[in-house]
Every structure is written in structure tokens, then in C-alpha cells.
Design a protein around this motif. Structure first.
Motif, PDB file in Angstrom:
ATOM      1  N   VAL A 123      -6.689  11.007   4.795  1.00 23.25           N
ATOM      2  CA  VAL A 123      -5.579  11.441   3.943  1.00 23.25           C
ATOM      3  C   VAL A 123      -4.850  10.224   3.382  1.00 23.25           C
ATOM      4  CG1 VAL A 123      -3.313  12.556   3.917  1.00 23.25           C
ATOM      5  CG2 VAL A 123      -5.234  13.669   5.060  1.00 23.25           C
ATOM      6  N   LYS A 124      -4.504   9.275   4.239  1.00 24.70           N
ATOM      7  CA  LYS A 124      -3.757   8.094   3.796  1.00 24.70           C
ATOM      8  C   LYS A 124      -4.534   7.303   2.754  1.00 24.70           C
ATOM      9  CE  LYS A 124      -1.103   7.540   8.069  1.00 24.70           C
ATOM     10  NZ  LYS A 124      -0.847   6.695   9.269  1.00 24.70           N
ATOM     11  N   THR A 125      -5.824   7.106   3.016  1.00 27.59           N
ATOM     12  CA  THR A 125      -6.648   6.332   2.089  1.00 27.59           C
ATOM     13  C   THR A 125      -6.779   7.035   0.744  1.00 27.59           C
ATOM     14  OG1 THR A 125      -7.933   5.361   3.902  1.00 27.59           O
ATOM     15  CG2 THR A 125      -8.939   5.345   1.720  1.00 27.59           C
ATOM     16  N   GLN A 126      -7.041   8.344   0.780  1.00 22.71           N
ATOM     17  CA  GLN A 126      -7.262   9.070  -0.464  1.00 22.71           C
ATOM     18  C   GLN A 126      -5.968   9.279  -1.251  1.00 22.71           C
ATOM     19  OE1 GLN A 126      -9.671  12.572  -0.072  1.00 22.71           O
ATOM     20  NE2 GLN A 126     -11.428  11.422   0.677  1.00 22.71           N
ATOM     21  N   ILE A 127      -4.843   9.441  -0.566  1.00 22.55           N
ATOM     22  CA  ILE A 127      -3.570   9.561  -1.286  1.00 22.55           C
ATOM     23  C   ILE A 127      -3.233   8.242  -1.971  1.00 22.55           C
ATOM     24  CG2 ILE A 127      -1.069   9.729  -0.968  1.00 22.55           C
ATOM     25  CD1 ILE A 127      -1.503  12.046   0.884  1.00 22.55           C
ATOM     26  N   HIS A 128      -3.509   7.135  -1.293  1.00 20.70           N
ATOM     27  CA  HIS A 128      -3.285   5.830  -1.918  1.00 20.70           C
ATOM     28  C   HIS A 128      -4.107   5.723  -3.207  1.00 20.70           C
ATOM     29  CE1 HIS A 128      -2.750   1.483  -2.354  1.00 20.70           C
ATOM     30  NE2 HIS A 128      -4.046   1.432  -2.590  1.00 20.70           N
ATOM     31  N   ARG A 129      -5.371   6.120  -3.145  1.00 21.93           N
ATOM     32  CA  ARG A 129      -6.232   6.039  -4.321  1.00 21.93           C
ATOM     33  C   ARG A 129      -5.787   7.020  -5.405  1.00 21.93           C
ATOM     34  NH1 ARG A 129     -11.909   5.891  -0.879  1.00 21.93           N
ATOM     35  NH2 ARG A 129     -11.725   3.719  -0.158  1.00 21.93           N
ATOM     36  N   ALA A 130      -5.330   8.199  -4.978  1.00 18.51           N
ATOM     37  CA  ALA A 130      -4.849   9.191  -5.946  1.00 18.51           C
ATOM     38  C   ALA A 130      -3.605   8.690  -6.667  1.00 18.51           C
ATOM     39  CB  ALA A 130      -4.558  10.512  -5.237  1.00 18.51           C
ATOM     40  N   ARG A 131      -2.662   8.117  -5.902  1.00 14.20           N
ATOM     41  CA  ARG A 131      -1.445   7.565  -6.516  1.00 14.20           C
ATOM     42  C   ARG A 131      -1.805   6.450  -7.483  1.00 14.20           C
ATOM     43  NH1 ARG A 131       1.138   7.161  -1.118  1.00 14.20           N
ATOM     44  NH2 ARG A 131       0.521   4.989  -1.313  1.00 14.20           N
ATOM     45  N   GLU A 132      -2.718   5.601  -7.061  1.00 13.70           N
ATOM     46  CA  GLU A 132      -3.117   4.466  -7.888  1.00 13.70           C
ATOM     47  C   GLU A 132      -3.720   4.957  -9.208  1.00 13.70           C
ATOM     48  OE1 GLU A 132      -6.148   1.708  -6.277  1.00 13.70           O
ATOM     49  OE2 GLU A 132      -4.544   0.220  -6.402  1.00 13.70           O
ATOM     50  N   GLN A 133      -4.540   5.997  -9.128  1.00 15.52           N
ATOM     51  CA  GLN A 133      -5.155   6.537 -10.336  1.00 15.52           C
ATOM     52  C   GLN A 133      -4.104   7.130 -11.268  1.00 15.52           C
ATOM     53  OE1 GLN A 133      -7.776  10.264 -10.581  1.00 15.52           O
ATOM     54  NE2 GLN A 133      -9.324   8.626 -10.681  1.00 15.52           N
ATOM     55  N   LEU A 134      -3.167   7.901 -10.721  1.00 15.06           N
ATOM     56  CA  LEU A 134      -2.136   8.508 -11.560  1.00 15.06           C
ATOM     57  C   LEU A 134      -1.226   7.447 -12.164  1.00 15.06           C
ATOM     58  CD1 LEU A 134      -0.767  10.937 -12.771  1.00 15.06           C
ATOM     59  CD2 LEU A 134       0.518  11.232 -10.639  1.00 15.06           C
ATOM     60  N   CYS A 135      -0.840   6.451 -11.378  1.00 16.29           N
ATOM     61  CA  CYS A 135      -0.008   5.357 -11.910  1.00 16.29           C
ATOM     62  C   CYS A 135      -0.721   4.661 -13.059  1.00 16.29           C
ATOM     63  CB  CYS A 135       0.305   4.344 -10.805  1.00 16.29           C
ATOM     64  SG  CYS A 135       1.484   4.896  -9.565  1.00 16.29           S
ATOM     65  N   ARG A 136      -2.020   4.460 -12.917  1.00 13.81           N
ATOM     66  CA  ARG A 136      -2.783   3.792 -13.966  1.00 13.81           C
ATOM     67  C   ARG A 136      -2.803   4.630 -15.236  1.00 13.81           C
ATOM     68  NH1 ARG A 136      -6.882   3.060 -11.165  1.00 13.81           N
ATOM     69  NH2 ARG A 136      -8.321   4.642 -11.932  1.00 13.81           N
ATOM     70  N   PHE A 137      -2.958   5.950 -15.105  1.00 12.60           N
ATOM     71  CA  PHE A 137      -2.960   6.819 -16.272  1.00 12.60           C
ATOM     72  C   PHE A 137      -1.584   6.836 -16.943  1.00 12.60           C
ATOM     73  CE2 PHE A 137      -6.573   9.621 -14.398  1.00 12.60           C
ATOM     74  CZ  PHE A 137      -7.510   8.688 -14.820  1.00 12.60           C
ATOM     75  N   ILE A 138      -0.516   6.867 -16.147  1.00 12.73           N
ATOM     76  CA  ILE A 138       0.835   6.884 -16.695  1.00 12.73           C
ATOM     77  C   ILE A 138       1.108   5.642 -17.534  1.00 12.73           C
ATOM     78  CG2 ILE A 138       3.310   6.784 -16.111  1.00 12.73           C
ATOM     79  CD1 ILE A 138       2.651   8.611 -13.715  1.00 12.73           C
ATOM     80  N   THR A 139       0.612   4.509 -17.055  1.00 14.40           N
ATOM     81  CA  THR A 139       0.893   3.233 -17.746  1.00 14.40           C
ATOM     82  C   THR A 139      -0.207   2.852 -18.725  1.00 14.40           C
ATOM     83  OG1 THR A 139      -0.116   1.986 -15.902  1.00 14.40           O
ATOM     84  CG2 THR A 139       2.265   2.347 -15.841  1.00 14.40           C
TER      85      THR A 139
END
Length: 209
Positions: free
Chosen positions: A186-202
């Protein structure tokens, strides 16, 4: 690797850079709610370094934890922006979200860490007004469309994690139970999910017309 919130990428909008640099926070909020990703990036960057520095200190120098917390705050601020109460300064509002995020982190770690200096002189405020005004709802319609676009681009697994974490506000433990997967996963995949969304936002090249 943590998402970096740097200067906007070169392009046609780069000619307008000064309008973002000299705009006050409330103007940048309005532009962000209108779907302007560059404005949101500039707005968050005004507070990014001080929040990251405080997180790094409070997390005992652990930069990975500090980066994770910063990602969490970045997404929370983006999702809650239409609920910002202009009766407070934007700094007060974003620092309160950052502080509450850190409190949750501390509780999970069961550590007794001092939070007294987190606000950098700002008093605690309610992080959001619970119901957007009609004007806010109108302004944020473009931002909502942009968010739905970002979520639609995400890996389905990661999108599901973002929905559980940020829309349903589930803890890591609750997400692990919901998906029947180990906590470490969960921790690893949430980190990757957040990273992906942050990248799309910016990703300023992918702004809806």
C-alpha cells in the motif's frame, strides 16, 4: 523519486511568466480554479520550500518522509482549493493543511513530536470552508474537468488508490484491508500513485482548452 515542483516548462505560456510572478495569492487561486495549472504550480511553490524544510526537520532529517508528506499536501491543496476561505491568507490555509497532514503522520508513527513551530508564525485556521459558494462552484468547474482528465490518464490501480486515499480519506490500514494487500505494498503504490498524479497536475503541456 519525488516529484519536483519547479518552474513551468518552456513554451507559449512562458512569455506570460511575469503575470504569475507578480500576481498575489488570491489572483493565483482564481486562475488555478479556472484550470490554470501554471498558476497553481507558482502558487504552491511559494510555500513549498518552507514546508519541505519543516517536514525534513520534524521527520528527523528523513528526506523520503518529507517528500512523501509534501506530495500529500500538494494533492490535498489541489483537491480542496475551491474550498479555500479567502477570509484567511492563503499561507495560513496551506500551512494548516500541512500541519494537519503532519499530525496524521505523527499519530501513525506514535511519536510525541512538537508541532509548535510548524506554522512559522501563522495561527491555526480551519483548513477549508465546508461548502463552496455558487461563485466558487462556477469558477472551479474547469478545475474539476481538469482533475477528471488527470484521473482518466492514471493507471487504473493508481487511480483507485487516489480515490481511496483522498476522496474517501481512508488510512493506509483501511486501504490495505479494502484491497486485501500488505501494508508495505500500500505504501509503495500510494507513493507511486501520488507521484503520477502530481506529475500530471504539473504537466503544463496537457492543459484542457
Amino acid at each position: 523519486m519525488a516529484v519536483r515542483y519547479g518552474a513551468p516548462a518552456p513554451g507559449p505560456r512562458g512569455m506570460e511568466i511575469e503575470k504569475y510572478i507578480f500576481a498575489d495569492d488570491r489572483d493565483l487561486v482564481s486562475m488555478s480554479l479556472g484550470g490554470d495549472a501554471v498558476a497553481f504550480e507558482h502558487l504552491f511553490n511559494r510555500y513549498r520550500d518552507s514546508i519541505l524544510q519543516l517536514y525534513t526537520i520534524r521527520a528527523g532529517g528523513n528526506r523520503d518522509d518529507a517528500d512523501d508528506l509534501l506530495q500529500e499536501v500538494f494533492i490535498k491543496v489541489y483537491l480542496k482549493l475551491n474550498r479555500y476561505d479567502s477570509g484567511y491568507t492563503f499561507g495560513q490555509w496551506v500551512y494548516t493543511i500541512a500541519r494537519n497532514t503532519f499530525i496524521d503522520f505523527v499519530r501513525k508513527r506514535r511519536e510525541d513530536l512538537s508541532l509548535d513551530t510548524f506554522h512559522d508564525g501563522h495561527p491555526a485556521v480551519s483548513p477549508s470552508s465546508p461548502i463552496p459558494t455558487p461563485e466558487e462552484s462556477f469558477i472551479s468547474s474547469q478545475q474539476k474537468a481538469q482533475l477528471e482528465h488527470h484521473l482518466g490518464r492514471m493507471t487504473p490501480r493508481y487511480r483507485r488508490l487516489i480515490e481511496l486515499r483522498f476522496f474517501r480519506d481512508l488510512s493506509y490500514e483501511e486501504i490495505a484491508a479494502e484491497l486485501a494487500i500488505p501494508m508495505g505494498t500500500v505504501k509503495t503504490q500510494i507513493h507511486r500513485a501520488r507521484e503520477q498524479l502530481c506529475r500530471f497536475i504539473t504537466d503544463n503541456s496537457d492543459i484542457l482548452p
